[in-house]
Scaffold this motif. Sequence first.
Motif, PDB file in Angstrom:
ATOM      1  N   ARG A 270       0.844  -1.205   0.000  1.00 61.31           N
ATOM      2  CA  ARG A 270       0.000   0.000   0.000  1.00 61.31           C
ATOM      3  C   ARG A 270       0.872   1.245   0.000  1.00 61.31           C
ATOM      4  O   ARG A 270       0.420   2.321  -0.330  1.00 61.31           O
TER       5      ARG A 270
ATOM      6  N   TYR B  68      -0.140  -6.832  -9.466  1.00 66.13           N
ATOM      7  CA  TYR B  68      -1.522  -6.940  -8.993  1.00 66.13           C
ATOM      8  C   TYR B  68      -1.464  -7.204  -7.499  1.00 66.13           C
ATOM      9  O   TYR B  68      -0.837  -8.162  -7.057  1.00 66.13           O
TER      10      TYR B  68
ATOM     11  N   ALA C 272     -11.557  -1.340  -2.460  1.00 63.62           N
ATOM     12  CA  ALA C 272     -11.226  -0.784  -3.777  1.00 63.62           C
ATOM     13  C   ALA C 272     -10.259   0.389  -3.625  1.00 63.62           C
ATOM     14  O   ALA C 272     -10.355   1.168  -2.676  1.00 63.62           O
ATOM     15  N   GLN C 273      -9.348   0.464  -4.553  1.00 68.71           N
ATOM     16  CA  GLN C 273      -8.361   1.545  -4.558  1.00 68.71           C
ATOM     17  C   GLN C 273      -7.963   1.789  -6.009  1.00 68.71           C
ATOM     18  O   GLN C 273      -7.852   0.850  -6.799  1.00 68.71           O
ATOM     19  N   GLU C 274      -7.745   3.018  -6.348  1.00 67.95           N
ATOM     20  CA  GLU C 274      -7.322   3.360  -7.706  1.00 67.95           C
ATOM     21  C   GLU C 274      -5.916   2.811  -7.959  1.00 67.95           C
ATOM     22  O   GLU C 274      -5.090   2.762  -7.046  1.00 67.95           O
ATOM     23  N   PRO C 275      -5.633   2.423  -9.203  1.00 66.43           N
ATOM     24  CA  PRO C 275      -4.273   1.968  -9.536  1.00 66.43           C
ATOM     25  C   PRO C 275      -3.255   3.078  -9.276  1.00 66.43           C
ATOM     26  O   PRO C 275      -3.580   4.268  -9.302  1.00 66.43           O
ATOM     27  N   VAL C 276      -2.037   2.650  -9.038  1.00 70.45           N
ATOM     28  CA  VAL C 276      -0.922   3.565  -8.836  1.00 70.45           C
ATOM     29  C   VAL C 276       0.101   3.267  -9.919  1.00 70.45           C
ATOM     30  O   VAL C 276       0.404   2.104 -10.195  1.00 70.45           O
TER      31      VAL C 276
ATOM     32  N   LYS D 240       2.644  -0.188 -13.373  1.00 69.61           N
ATOM     33  CA  LYS D 240       1.264  -0.028 -12.906  1.00 69.61           C
ATOM     34  C   LYS D 240       0.975  -1.043 -11.800  1.00 69.61           C
ATOM     35  O   LYS D 240       1.174  -2.243 -11.974  1.00 69.61           O
TER      36      LYS D 240
ATOM     37  N   THR E 143      -2.034  -2.472  -9.758  1.00 71.26           N
ATOM     38  CA  THR E 143      -3.485  -2.589  -9.790  1.00 71.26           C
ATOM     39  C   THR E 143      -3.944  -3.305  -8.528  1.00 71.26           C
ATOM     40  O   THR E 143      -3.426  -4.376  -8.184  1.00 71.26           O
TER      41      THR E 143
END
Length: 181
Positions: A57, A75, A81-85, A91, A93
């Motif tokens: 995180r 992944y 739920a959390q937005e991709p970084v 990326k 996800t």
Amino acid sequence: MANVLIHATVTLDGYMADPDDGVDWMFDVDAGDEDTALVNRVVGEIGAVVGGANRARTVEDGEEPYGGLPGVPVYLMTHEAQEPVVKDGVKYTFVVDDIAGAVDMAMADAGDKTVSLLGGKISRQCLQRGLVDEIQLHVVPILLGAGISLFEGLNQRINLELVENASFGNGGVHLRYRVLR
């Protein structure tokens, strides 16, 4: 098609982290050139990563799987739920409660390369669902006596076939097994 691999460094007594989830003990092991080359080969085979979001995180603070070296899609399993970084072109996800879906997405990204599974809970869930093809362990000559086990709680028998082993000057052992179905 991608190969799904549990990839971990563990102590001789089977722990992947100390009781506080620390892994500083890994840095107390002298890795020789042959050890480093073997680990770099395994990391070079990685096309995507699936792991737990508990430590990752803080991706933006530098807690990236493999230190971000493979530069592949990651992944991360989570319950919220959390937005991709996106960091340094990678990326991250976040996948909510769907380990099989995360592995499927990672396999699509990995192509002919390997999907690396990181973390005990993730590894056990994937083993229980029959999603794992191989296990690569780097066993270091340390006994922690307590900690977080890679396979504790698996609660089922998994038969394995040894496909590769190596030992070098530091007293550690590298083991690679195929999961038999």
